[in-house]
Design an enzyme around this catalytic site. Structure first.
Site, PDB file in Angstrom:
ATOM      1  N   CYS A 143       0.816  -1.159  -0.214  1.00 39.98           N
ATOM      2  CA  CYS A 143       0.015  -0.071  -0.031  1.00 39.98           C
ATOM      3  C   CYS A 143       0.863   1.205   0.027  1.00 39.98           C
ATOM      4  O   CYS A 143       0.230   2.495  -0.360  1.00 39.98           O
ATOM      5  CB  CYS A 143      -0.887  -0.092   1.250  1.00 39.98           C
ATOM      6  SG  CYS A 143      -1.913  -1.540   1.334  1.00 39.98           S
ATOM      7  N   HIS A 186      -3.440   7.045   3.338  1.00 37.90           N
ATOM      8  CA  HIS A 186      -3.831   5.575   2.809  1.00 37.90           C
ATOM      9  C   HIS A 186      -4.947   5.289   3.231  1.00 37.90           C
ATOM     10  O   HIS A 186      -5.307   5.267   4.564  1.00 37.90           O
ATOM     11  CB  HIS A 186      -2.694   4.505   3.115  1.00 37.90           C
ATOM     12  CG  HIS A 186      -3.015   3.059   2.879  1.00 37.90           C
ATOM     13  ND1 HIS A 186      -3.619   3.032   1.857  1.00 37.90           N
ATOM     14  CD2 HIS A 186      -2.723   2.206   3.360  1.00 37.90           C
ATOM     15  CE1 HIS A 186      -4.170   1.539   1.537  1.00 37.90           C
ATOM     16  NE2 HIS A 186      -3.519   1.102   2.800  1.00 37.90           N
ATOM     17  N   ASN A 246     -10.238  -0.629   1.508  1.00 40.08           N
ATOM     18  CA  ASN A 246      -8.658  -0.298   0.979  1.00 40.08           C
ATOM     19  C   ASN A 246      -8.371  -0.722  -0.109  1.00 40.08           C
ATOM     20  O   ASN A 246      -8.409  -2.154  -0.501  1.00 40.08           O
ATOM     21  CB  ASN A 246      -7.900  -1.001   2.141  1.00 40.08           C
ATOM     22  CG  ASN A 246      -6.408  -1.032   2.332  1.00 40.08           C
ATOM     23  OD1 ASN A 246      -6.094  -0.506   0.929  1.00 40.08           O
ATOM     24  ND2 ASN A 246      -5.903  -1.820   3.221  1.00 40.08           N
TER      25      ASN A 246
HETATM   26  N1  ACO Z   1     -17.260  -9.096  11.751  1.00 38.45           N
HETATM   27  C1  ACO Z   1     -17.541  -9.319  12.888  1.00 38.45           C
HETATM   28  N2  ACO Z   1     -16.403  -9.715  13.747  1.00 38.45           N
HETATM   29  C2  ACO Z   1     -15.381  -9.877  13.330  1.00 38.45           C
HETATM   30  C3  ACO Z   1     -14.931  -9.623  12.133  1.00 38.45           C
HETATM   31  C4  ACO Z   1     -15.748  -9.243  11.122  1.00 38.45           C
HETATM   32  N3  ACO Z   1     -15.599  -8.877   9.894  1.00 38.45           N
HETATM   33  N4  ACO Z   1     -13.769  -9.766  12.177  1.00 38.45           N
HETATM   34  C5  ACO Z   1     -13.145  -9.888  13.386  1.00 38.45           C
HETATM   35  N5  ACO Z   1     -14.209  -9.941  14.259  1.00 38.45           N
HETATM   36  C6  ACO Z   1     -14.255 -10.447  15.550  1.00 38.45           C
HETATM   37  C7  ACO Z   1     -12.901 -10.967  16.159  1.00 38.45           C
HETATM   38  O1  ACO Z   1     -13.189 -12.317  15.842  1.00 38.45           O
HETATM   39  C8  ACO Z   1     -12.881 -10.829  17.444  1.00 38.45           C
HETATM   40  O2  ACO Z   1     -13.857 -11.660  18.205  1.00 38.45           O
HETATM   41  P1  ACO Z   1     -13.363 -11.905  19.589  1.00 38.45           P
HETATM   42  O3  ACO Z   1     -13.130 -10.944  20.569  1.00 38.45           O
HETATM   43  O4  ACO Z   1     -14.618 -12.729  19.872  1.00 38.45           O
HETATM   44  O5  ACO Z   1     -12.235 -12.755  19.503  1.00 38.45           O
HETATM   45  C9  ACO Z   1     -13.535  -9.161  17.547  1.00 38.45           C
HETATM   46  O6  ACO Z   1     -14.122  -9.018  16.340  1.00 38.45           O
HETATM   47  C10 ACO Z   1     -12.368  -8.304  17.533  1.00 38.45           C
HETATM   48  O7  ACO Z   1     -11.558  -8.711  16.611  1.00 38.45           O
HETATM   49  P2  ACO Z   1     -10.074  -7.831  16.395  1.00 38.45           P
HETATM   50  O8  ACO Z   1      -9.383  -8.347  15.453  1.00 38.45           O
HETATM   51  O9  ACO Z   1      -9.744  -7.442  17.731  1.00 38.45           O
HETATM   52  O10 ACO Z   1     -10.663  -6.571  15.703  1.00 38.45           O
HETATM   53  P3  ACO Z   1     -10.107  -5.011  15.663  1.00 38.45           P
HETATM   54  O11 ACO Z   1     -10.645  -4.171  16.434  1.00 38.45           O
HETATM   55  O12 ACO Z   1      -8.361  -5.420  15.783  1.00 38.45           O
HETATM   56  O13 ACO Z   1     -10.167  -4.691  14.170  1.00 38.45           O
HETATM   57  C11 ACO Z   1      -9.118  -4.974  11.863  1.00 38.45           C
HETATM   58  C12 ACO Z   1      -9.681  -5.539  13.007  1.00 38.45           C
HETATM   59  C13 ACO Z   1     -10.281  -4.102  11.418  1.00 38.45           C
HETATM   60  C14 ACO Z   1      -8.467  -5.817  11.042  1.00 38.45           C
HETATM   61  C15 ACO Z   1      -8.056  -3.971  12.429  1.00 38.45           C
HETATM   62  O14 ACO Z   1      -6.995  -4.691  13.247  1.00 38.45           O
HETATM   63  C16 ACO Z   1      -7.240  -3.327  11.305  1.00 38.45           C
HETATM   64  O15 ACO Z   1      -7.807  -2.447  10.394  1.00 38.45           O
HETATM   65  N6  ACO Z   1      -6.030  -3.650  11.070  1.00 38.45           N
HETATM   66  C17 ACO Z   1      -5.106  -3.321   9.989  1.00 38.45           C
HETATM   67  C18 ACO Z   1      -5.397  -3.861   8.629  1.00 38.45           C
HETATM   68  C19 ACO Z   1      -4.984  -3.254   7.809  1.00 38.45           C
HETATM   69  O16 ACO Z   1      -4.796  -1.957   7.539  1.00 38.45           O
HETATM   70  N7  ACO Z   1      -4.501  -3.940   6.792  1.00 38.45           N
HETATM   71  C20 ACO Z   1      -3.875  -3.374   5.475  1.00 38.45           C
HETATM   72  C21 ACO Z   1      -2.643  -2.842   5.121  1.00 38.45           C
HETATM   73  S1  ACO Z   1      -2.329  -2.288   3.838  1.00 38.45           S
HETATM   74  C22 ACO Z   1      -1.586  -3.232   2.675  1.00 38.45           C
HETATM   75  O17 ACO Z   1      -0.413  -3.403   2.456  1.00 38.45           O
HETATM   76  C23 ACO Z   1      -2.527  -4.158   1.897  1.00 38.45           C
END
Ligand code: ACO
Length: 441
Positions: free
Chosen positions: A156, A296, A327
């Site tokens: 990204c 981004h 994204n």
């Molecule tokens: N729908 C519902 N619940 C979900 C989902 C979903 N889609 N995904 C995860 N959950 C649940 C999890 O299982 C977890 O449940 P639990 O507490 O019972 O275990 C709960 O929601 C919380 O999950 P977390 O992973 O702690 O959620 P978080 O607040 O960290 O958000 C996310 C997750 C959105 C992925 C966040 O961590 C994030 O945005 N990270 C950065 C990712 C990113 O930007 N990646 C791209 C980089 S750029 C590139 O190079 C492509």
């Protein structure tokens, strides 16, 4: 090309090409910046003079995703800020086809013909093939006959890495026009049964034309960073030399994106603010000077945490459109730039920051003194027709070249007699010795 406007306050460039900050705060850090930044060729600057984007028609909403995986609209909106994303549902839509449309729009805005482009940099995580480079396919479709072309892999952060490369080529005097493109069809490498990742990504392409100019301003400073120790936090494990594609890799889904979301989140919030600070300092600006940040578009909470909370840049100066697109990786910043321009958020004289992060891990930022007029004049029918004709001519030329290659393939080769009688074993390779450069194995 639109006339790039002189800044009324622009004075002689300081050694790193930056326009000195009005309050004179540059002196304390000038020494550091002199060694840090790439010294430009005196009187030469790299400005963005054209821009364009293109996204596939098909939209997948959060409600649509509720039908596919165990998720819900409220969770996705509150955890990411995303409401919908565009995906390339038609198999004929690829990273190259999206990029070609975006690049043509950028050339049209700049009013520069494709044959004037010296270099095409295509940043992508979803190239058409391992090789040839997607940039070469774009070059062919544009008829950019005088351009070098290569793909850039920095996930990204790739678009800002590409801008940095374009600036370097221009300041060195090696290029007048460089097309920088970010293009993605992430829907093709996302596991649509994995709710952790499939809700995040979308497809699209954005392109800018960077041009050499004597007018001070443009891309003033860049910061590129990497930390390969975090490579496994965001990875497509199979399909490369470490794990070549096999029945096993496909059946175990190793050709899909694997992500440790929390680790990426922590990393992103740390580097976005630090990298922005660095480029501002190198350009001689403070955060108060910034008129527009185009970050981004990964997650609204990352943007809030880093740009709004840590840098204290107010929300009205930060352009966000991830609600509509998710994204789109390398394409997210150029698409957001185009929409910021459409929304009237960018004007000549504005101090602008692009900042991104991604797999690698990588991060990148650049600070710009924007000088290019943004109001678009509709191209007359004659110009549009002529432009279309050049693209049709490029397609015809490409077909002709393929036909000539095919003829060479089917005709008996006078230099390799016997080739066609025994094609399986093949003749001994006719290697001509020339100054010791070609060595027969
Ligand atoms: N729908 C519902 N619940 C979900 C989902 C979903 N889609 N995904 C995860 N959950 C649940 C999890 O299982 C977890 O449940 P639990 O507490 O019972 O275990 C709960 O929601 C919380 O999950 P977390 O992973 O702690 O959620 P978080 O607040 O960290 O958000 C996310 C997750 C959105 C992925 C966040 O961590 C994030 O945005 N990270 C950065 C990712 C990113 O930007 N990646 C791209 C980089 S750029 C590139 O190079 C492509």
């Amino acid at each position: 090309m639109p006339e790039i406007k002189q800044t009324p306050t622009a004075s002689e460039p300081i050694s790193n090409g930056a326009t000195p900050h009005a309050n004179g705060a540059e002196s304390a850090t000038l020494k550091e910046r002199q060694t840090d930044a790439i010294p430009p060729q005196r009187g030469r600057y790299a400005h963005i003079v054209g821009w364009g984007y293109h996204v596939p028609e098909k939209v997948i909403t959060n409600q649509d995703l509720e039908q596919i995986v165990d998720t819900n609209d409220e969770w996705i909106r509150s955890r990411t800020g995303i409401a919908e994303r565009h995906v390339a549902a038609d198999p004929k839509e690829t990273s190259a086809t999206l990029a070609i449309v975006a690049a043509r729009k950028a050339l049209e805005v700049a009013d520069v013909p494709a044959n004037k482009v010296d270099l095409i940099i295509c940043a992508t995580t979803t190239p058409e093939y391992l090789f040839p480079a997607t940039a070469c396919l774009i070059q062919d479709a544009l008829g950019a006959d005088n351009a070098g072309a290569f793909d850039l892999s920095a996930a990204c952060s790739g678009f800002v890495y590409g801008l940095a490369m374009a600036r370097g080529q221009i300041l060195a005097g090696d290029a007048e026009y460089v097309l920088v493109i970010g293009t993605e069809t992430l829907s093709r490498i996302v596991d649509w049964t994995d709710r952790d990742t499939c809700i995040l990504f979308g497809d699209g392409a954005g392109a800018v034309l960077v041009a050499a100019s004597e007018v001070p301003g443009g891309i003033l400073s860049v910061d590129l960073g990497s930390d390969g120790s975090g490579g496994n936090t965001l990875i497509v494990p199979a399909g490369g030399s470490a794990m070549s594609t096999s029945l096993e890799t496909v059946s175990s889904g190793m050709h899909y994106v694997k992500m440790d979301g929390k680790a990426v989140f922590r990393f992103a919030t740390r580097v976005m603010a630090a990298s922005t600070r660095k480029v501002l300092e190198r350009a001689g600006y403070t955060t108060d000077d910034v008129d527009l940040v185009v970050p981004h578009q990964a997650n609204i909470r990352i943007i809030q945490n880093s740009v709004l909370n840590q840098l204290k840049i107010p929300a009205e100066k930060v352009f966000v459109n991830l609600e509509k697109y998710g994204n789109t990786s390398t394409a997210s910043i150029p698409i957001a730039l185009c929409e910021a321009i459409e929304a009237g958020k960018l004007k000549p004289g504005y101090k602008v920051v692009f900042v991104g992060f991604g797999a690698g891990l990588t991060w990148a930022a650049c600070a710009l003194d924007w000088r290019t007029p943004v109001e678009r004049q509709a191209a007359g029918w004659w110009k549009s027709t002529r432009r279309q004709a050049t693209y049709s001519a490029a397609a015809a030329r490409s077909m002709w070249k393929r036909a000539v290659r095919w003829v060479y393939d089917v005709l008996p080769d006078p230099e390799t007699p016997g080739r066609d009688e025994n094609p399986k074993e093949g003749p001994e390779m006719p290697i001509k010795e020339s100054g010791g450069e070609r060595i027969k194995e």
